[in-house]
Design a protein around this motif. Structure first.
Motif, PDB file in Angstrom:
ATOM      1  N   TRP A 198      30.870 -45.112  -1.632  1.00  0.00           N
ATOM      2  CA  TRP A 198      32.100 -44.364  -1.923  1.00  0.00           C
ATOM      3  C   TRP A 198      32.251 -44.113  -3.419  1.00  0.00           C
ATOM      4  CZ3 TRP A 198      34.980 -41.678   1.330  1.00  0.00           C
ATOM      5  CH2 TRP A 198      34.938 -41.999   2.684  1.00  0.00           C
ATOM      6  N   ILE A 199      32.053 -45.151  -4.209  1.00  0.00           N
ATOM      7  CA  ILE A 199      32.294 -45.053  -5.655  1.00  0.00           C
ATOM      8  C   ILE A 199      31.179 -44.290  -6.375  1.00  0.00           C
ATOM      9  CG2 ILE A 199      32.495 -46.404  -7.783  1.00  0.00           C
ATOM     10  CD1 ILE A 199      33.801 -48.598  -5.957  1.00  0.00           C
ATOM     11  N   ASP A 200      29.947 -44.660  -6.103  1.00  0.00           N
ATOM     12  CA  ASP A 200      28.819 -44.111  -6.852  1.00  0.00           C
ATOM     13  C   ASP A 200      28.314 -42.776  -6.328  1.00  0.00           C
ATOM     14  OD1 ASP A 200      28.877 -46.357  -8.475  1.00  0.00           O
ATOM     15  OD2 ASP A 200      27.435 -47.438  -7.210  1.00  0.00           O
ATOM     16  N   HIS A 201      28.568 -42.465  -5.082  1.00  0.00           N
ATOM     17  CA  HIS A 201      28.023 -41.230  -4.511  1.00  0.00           C
ATOM     18  C   HIS A 201      29.130 -40.266  -4.073  1.00  0.00           C
ATOM     19  CE1 HIS A 201      23.993 -42.805  -4.774  1.00  0.00           C
ATOM     20  NE2 HIS A 201      24.467 -43.943  -4.286  1.00  0.00           N
ATOM     21  N   TYR A 202      29.943 -40.681  -3.114  1.00  0.00           N
ATOM     22  CA  TYR A 202      30.963 -39.767  -2.595  1.00  0.00           C
ATOM     23  C   TYR A 202      31.925 -39.291  -3.687  1.00  0.00           C
ATOM     24  CZ  TYR A 202      34.895 -37.712  -0.328  1.00  0.00           C
ATOM     25  OH  TYR A 202      35.889 -36.839  -0.013  1.00  0.00           O
ATOM     26  N   ASP A 203      32.511 -40.215  -4.430  1.00  0.00           N
ATOM     27  CA  ASP A 203      33.500 -39.827  -5.435  1.00  0.00           C
ATOM     28  C   ASP A 203      32.919 -38.853  -6.461  1.00  0.00           C
ATOM     29  OD1 ASP A 203      35.420 -41.361  -4.199  1.00  0.00           O
ATOM     30  OD2 ASP A 203      35.318 -43.003  -5.651  1.00  0.00           O
ATOM     31  N   ARG A 204      31.688 -39.060  -6.857  1.00  0.00           N
ATOM     32  CA  ARG A 204      31.065 -38.180  -7.857  1.00  0.00           C
ATOM     33  C   ARG A 204      30.797 -36.790  -7.280  1.00  0.00           C
ATOM     34  NH1 ARG A 204      28.601 -41.059 -12.434  1.00  0.00           N
ATOM     35  NH2 ARG A 204      29.324 -43.189 -12.276  1.00  0.00           N
ATOM     36  N   HIS A 205      30.295 -36.708  -6.062  1.00  0.00           N
ATOM     37  CA  HIS A 205      30.043 -35.397  -5.458  1.00  0.00           C
ATOM     38  C   HIS A 205      31.350 -34.709  -5.066  1.00  0.00           C
ATOM     39  CE1 HIS A 205      25.687 -35.200  -5.322  1.00  0.00           C
ATOM     40  NE2 HIS A 205      25.670 -36.472  -4.957  1.00  0.00           N
ATOM     41  N   ALA A 206      32.312 -35.457  -4.579  1.00  0.00           N
ATOM     42  CA  ALA A 206      33.592 -34.872  -4.167  1.00  0.00           C
ATOM     43  C   ALA A 206      34.286 -34.187  -5.340  1.00  0.00           C
ATOM     44  CB  ALA A 206      34.494 -35.937  -3.555  1.00  0.00           C
ATOM     45  N   THR A 207      34.153 -34.767  -6.528  1.00  0.00           N
ATOM     46  CA  THR A 207      34.755 -34.171  -7.719  1.00  0.00           C
ATOM     47  C   THR A 207      34.274 -32.735  -7.912  1.00  0.00           C
ATOM     48  OG1 THR A 207      34.917 -36.320  -8.775  1.00  0.00           O
ATOM     49  CG2 THR A 207      34.977 -34.418 -10.230  1.00  0.00           C
ATOM     50  N   ILE A 208      33.018 -32.475  -7.641  1.00  0.00           N
ATOM     51  CA  ILE A 208      32.460 -31.132  -7.765  1.00  0.00           C
ATOM     52  C   ILE A 208      32.711 -30.315  -6.500  1.00  0.00           C
ATOM     53  CG2 ILE A 208      30.340 -29.792  -8.087  1.00  0.00           C
ATOM     54  CD1 ILE A 208      31.213 -31.427 -10.571  1.00  0.00           C
ATOM     55  N   LEU A 209      32.400 -30.894  -5.349  1.00  0.00           N
ATOM     56  CA  LEU A 209      32.513 -30.150  -4.091  1.00  0.00           C
ATOM     57  C   LEU A 209      33.899 -29.534  -3.880  1.00  0.00           C
ATOM     58  CD1 LEU A 209      30.578 -32.414  -1.577  1.00  0.00           C
ATOM     59  CD2 LEU A 209      30.035 -30.049  -2.156  1.00  0.00           C
ATOM     60  N   PHE A 210      34.940 -30.305  -4.130  1.00  0.00           N
ATOM     61  CA  PHE A 210      36.289 -29.861  -3.789  1.00  0.00           C
ATOM     62  C   PHE A 210      37.050 -29.235  -4.951  1.00  0.00           C
ATOM     63  CE2 PHE A 210      35.628 -33.646  -0.900  1.00  0.00           C
ATOM     64  CZ  PHE A 210      35.187 -32.865   0.159  1.00  0.00           C
ATOM     65  N   SER A 211      36.410 -29.117  -6.115  1.00  0.00           N
ATOM     66  CA  SER A 211      37.117 -28.571  -7.276  1.00  0.00           C
ATOM     67  C   SER A 211      37.296 -27.059  -7.163  1.00  0.00           C
ATOM     68  CB  SER A 211      36.354 -28.898  -8.564  1.00  0.00           C
ATOM     69  OG  SER A 211      35.206 -28.078  -8.677  1.00  0.00           O
ATOM     70  N   LYS A 212      38.231 -26.534  -7.908  1.00  0.00           N
ATOM     71  CA  LYS A 212      38.498 -25.091  -7.924  1.00  0.00           C
ATOM     72  C   LYS A 212      37.242 -24.319  -8.304  1.00  0.00           C
ATOM     73  CE  LYS A 212      40.798 -21.213  -8.193  1.00  0.00           C
ATOM     74  NZ  LYS A 212      40.816 -20.391  -7.009  1.00  0.00           N
ATOM     75  N   ARG A 213      36.428 -24.873  -9.168  1.00  0.00           N
ATOM     76  CA  ARG A 213      35.204 -24.198  -9.597  1.00  0.00           C
ATOM     77  C   ARG A 213      33.976 -24.641  -8.794  1.00  0.00           C
ATOM     78  NH1 ARG A 213      36.213 -21.047 -13.909  1.00  0.00           N
ATOM     79  NH2 ARG A 213      37.950 -21.618 -15.236  1.00  0.00           N
ATOM     80  N   GLY A 214      34.191 -25.450  -7.782  1.00  0.00           N
ATOM     81  CA  GLY A 214      33.084 -25.924  -6.956  1.00  0.00           C
ATOM     82  C   GLY A 214      32.686 -24.905  -5.902  1.00  0.00           C
ATOM     83  N   PRO A 215      31.767 -25.276  -5.022  1.00  0.00           N
ATOM     84  CA  PRO A 215      31.252 -24.349  -4.014  1.00  0.00           C
ATOM     85  C   PRO A 215      32.323 -23.758  -3.098  1.00  0.00           C
ATOM     86  CG  PRO A 215      30.026 -26.417  -3.952  1.00  0.00           C
ATOM     87  CD  PRO A 215      31.117 -26.582  -4.942  1.00  0.00           C
ATOM     88  N   PHE A 216      33.412 -24.491  -2.863  1.00  0.00           N
ATOM     89  CA  PHE A 216      34.448 -24.017  -1.942  1.00  0.00           C
ATOM     90  C   PHE A 216      35.645 -23.398  -2.657  1.00  0.00           C
ATOM     91  CE2 PHE A 216      32.887 -28.080   0.189  1.00  0.00           C
ATOM     92  CZ  PHE A 216      31.871 -27.435   0.867  1.00  0.00           C
ATOM     93  N   GLY A 217      35.637 -23.362  -3.970  1.00  0.00           N
ATOM     94  CA  GLY A 217      36.800 -22.962  -4.760  1.00  0.00           C
ATOM     95  C   GLY A 217      37.373 -21.599  -4.453  1.00  0.00           C
ATOM     96  N   GLU A 218      36.540 -20.658  -4.024  1.00  0.00           N
ATOM     97  CA  GLU A 218      37.027 -19.322  -3.705  1.00  0.00           C
ATOM     98  C   GLU A 218      37.484 -19.203  -2.256  1.00  0.00           C
ATOM     99  OE1 GLU A 218      34.194 -16.374  -4.876  1.00  0.00           O
ATOM    100  OE2 GLU A 218      34.004 -17.221  -6.879  1.00  0.00           O
ATOM    101  N   CYS A 219      37.226 -20.224  -1.465  1.00  0.00           N
ATOM    102  CA  CYS A 219      37.504 -20.121  -0.034  1.00  0.00           C
ATOM    103  C   CYS A 219      38.958 -20.424   0.335  1.00  0.00           C
ATOM    104  CB  CYS A 219      36.572 -21.043   0.753  1.00  0.00           C
ATOM    105  SG  CYS A 219      34.860 -20.491   0.704  1.00  0.00           S
ATOM    106  N   GLY A 220      39.579 -21.365  -0.307  1.00  0.00           N
ATOM    107  CA  GLY A 220      40.942 -21.711   0.088  1.00  0.00           C
ATOM    108  C   GLY A 220      40.952 -22.329   1.467  1.00  0.00           C
ATOM    109  N   THR A 221      41.646 -21.706   2.413  1.00  0.00           N
ATOM    110  CA  THR A 221      41.714 -22.243   3.764  1.00  0.00           C
ATOM    111  C   THR A 221      40.732 -21.558   4.709  1.00  0.00           C
ATOM    112  OG1 THR A 221      43.513 -20.737   4.300  1.00  0.00           O
ATOM    113  CG2 THR A 221      44.121 -22.948   3.539  1.00  0.00           C
ATOM    114  N   ASN A 222      40.164 -20.425   4.314  1.00  0.00           N
ATOM    115  CA  ASN A 222      39.170 -19.697   5.111  1.00  0.00           C
ATOM    116  C   ASN A 222      37.956 -19.394   4.249  1.00  0.00           C
ATOM    117  OD1 ASN A 222      40.850 -19.382   7.467  1.00  0.00           O
ATOM    118  ND2 ASN A 222      41.994 -17.854   6.288  1.00  0.00           N
ATOM    119  N   HIS A 223      36.804 -19.245   4.905  1.00  0.00           N
ATOM    120  CA  HIS A 223      35.592 -18.903   4.175  1.00  0.00           C
ATOM    121  C   HIS A 223      35.729 -17.489   3.615  1.00  0.00           C
ATOM    122  CE1 HIS A 223      31.428 -18.832   2.985  1.00  0.00           C
ATOM    123  NE2 HIS A 223      31.311 -17.648   3.571  1.00  0.00           N
ATOM    124  N   THR A 224      35.385 -17.321   2.354  1.00  0.00           N
ATOM    125  CA  THR A 224      35.397 -16.014   1.715  1.00  0.00           C
ATOM    126  C   THR A 224      33.967 -15.580   1.490  1.00  0.00           C
ATOM    127  OG1 THR A 224      37.466 -16.511   0.592  1.00  0.00           O
ATOM    128  CG2 THR A 224      36.141 -14.730  -0.327  1.00  0.00           C
TER     129      THR A 224
END
Length: 131
Positions: free
Chosen positions: A86-112
């Motif tokens: 959780w600390i060394d892997h998930y938390d570090r990737h989640a910071t990027i994955l879920f950020s506004k500038r991350g892979p999903f940042g343009e999607c919001g609630t639906n895939h764009t």
């Protein structure tokens, strides 16, 4: 079509793994794991500029990050290191994955659908460049 598949084994992907390499798990197992992980997450909060996309598999960076997380999760399960996972892997990737500038940042609630993927440009260094 077979030639393209045969040649894929010779291609090295950005994550350093060859396209034809066998993995310790199948794509279906990754999908099941991601669905199970997402089902238990409570910390992705849109009001805090965190984003998720239900079509996570349509984001190449997210797939690589989730695949890496799953590999480490399997290792942590086998060796008893879930807290570290959780600390060394998930938390570090989640910071990027879920950020506004991350892979999903343009999607919001639906895939764009993007008209063009955002790929960083590169230029060759000058002749004779060294580090």
């Amino acid at each position: 079509m077979t030639d393209a598949i045969d040649n894929a084994a010779d291609v090295t992907e950005p994550n350093g793994q060859s396209g034809g390499e066998d993995f310790a798990f199948t794509p279906e197992e990754l999908v099941d794991w991601v669905e199970g992980l997402v089902a238990m997450l409570e910390s992705v909060d849109r009001s805090q500029n965190q984003y998720w996309c239900s079509q996570w598999w349509n984001h190449p960076e997210a797939v690589d990050r989730l695949r890496a997380l799953y590999e480490q999760w399997l290792e942590a399960q086998a060796n008893g290191g879930m807290s570290s996972w959780w600390i060394d892997h998930y938390d570090r990737h989640a910071t990027i994955l879920f950020s506004k500038r991350g892979p999903f940042g343009e999607c919001g609630t639906n895939h764009t659908e993007k008209t063009a993927r955002r790929i960083l440009a590169t230029e060759q260094p000058p002749h004779g460049w060294e580090w």
